[in-house]
Write a protein that holds these residues in place. Structure first.
Motif, PDB file in Angstrom:
ATOM      1  N   TYR A 117     -11.934  29.167  74.043  1.00 23.68           N
ATOM      2  CA  TYR A 117     -13.290  28.607  74.071  1.00 23.68           C
ATOM      3  C   TYR A 117     -13.325  27.349  74.934  1.00 23.68           C
ATOM      4  CZ  TYR A 117     -17.837  27.138  72.115  1.00 23.68           C
ATOM      5  OH  TYR A 117     -19.144  26.769  71.943  1.00 23.68           O
ATOM      6  N   SER A 119     -11.367  26.609  77.390  1.00 21.02           N
ATOM      7  CA  SER A 119     -11.245  27.000  78.793  1.00 21.02           C
ATOM      8  C   SER A 119     -12.594  27.453  79.351  1.00 21.02           C
ATOM      9  CB  SER A 119     -10.213  28.122  78.917  1.00 21.02           C
ATOM     10  OG  SER A 119     -10.108  28.568  80.258  1.00 21.02           O
ATOM     11  N   MET A 120     -13.352  28.181  78.538  1.00 14.24           N
ATOM     12  CA  MET A 120     -14.672  28.646  78.968  1.00 14.24           C
ATOM     13  C   MET A 120     -15.632  27.476  79.162  1.00 14.24           C
ATOM     14  SD  MET A 120     -17.160  31.474  77.169  1.00 14.24           S
ATOM     15  CE  MET A 120     -17.333  30.505  75.660  1.00 14.24           C
TER      16      MET A 120
END
Length: 215
Positions: A117, A119-120
């Motif tokens: 999450y 990284s997103m």
């Protein structure tokens, strides 16, 4: 005894209008105001980031200054409160990481469990230019405004969403620039004056047949 009709949300949205003249003697009760703000706190935003801050302004002297950079519109000083949605101007990796830390703490999960999450979120931030980040943040502020309009109507409180103001003037008076914020959209909330002629005007909207496209 005749039962009082309970208004649906649609009824209340039909009742509301962009109030042009507020009764300056009427103030919103503290619990009612808190209910409205609680609803706005729950407004959705892209990735849950809440890309803006919300100022609730009651100080008469500050509002008098703000009125001068809002084309003299009386709602600024006469309403019970002035609400300012101010977009974040420093959305960066630190902003994203702080959000992930809050997710971990709130949901009581290890930070490393949110690696995907995170990284997103950071990818979404890093993929945008500063200009695109600001537009992104401002769009989210309008979602918050929509929830404010609906919540005010649900609480039988009048509201006037407003774009007619000088953002740079608001930023200067409220010291927003140094806080990493910029005024994006505002609204005044309170109670309509009995002689506000606008309250008796028919609500004008596009017919449903023209507005909605069912595919």
């Amino acid at each position: 005894m005749q039962k009082k009709k309970i208004m649906s949300l649609v009824d209340k949205l039909n009742w509301r209008y962009a109030t042009k003249k507020f009764d300056s003697t009427k103030k919103i009760a503290a619990d009612k105001l808190q209910n409205i703000l609680d609803a706005v706190q729950l407004a959705p935003s892209s990735l849950g980031l809440q890309h803006y801050r919300i100022l609730v302004i009651e100080d008469a002297a500050i509002r008098a200054q703000l009125r001068e950079v809002a084309y003299g519109q009386p709602q600024i000083t006469d309403a019970s409160q002035l609400i300012v949605f101010a977009a974040e101007t420093n959305i960066n990796e630190d902003f994203g990481k702080k959000f992930i830390a809050n997710v971990a703490a709130t949901r009581n999960v290890p930070r490393e469990a949110l690696a995907g999450y995170e990284s997103m979120v950071l990818g979404a931030i890093n993929a945008r230019t500063p200009e695109q980040l600001l537009v992104w943040a401002q769009k989210q502020a309008y979602i918050g405004l929509g929830v404010l309009v609906t919540a005010a109507a649900e609480q039988d409180v009048d509201i006037c969403p407003m774009e007619g103001f000088d953002p740079a003037g608001f930023d200067k008076i409220l010291g927003l620039t140094e806080k990493g914020l910029t005024a994006t959209v505002i609204a005044t909330i309170g109670y309509r004056a009995e002689d506000d002629a606008t309250s008796r005007a028919a609500k004008v909207r596009r017919p449903a047949s023209e507005l909605f496209i069912h595919a």
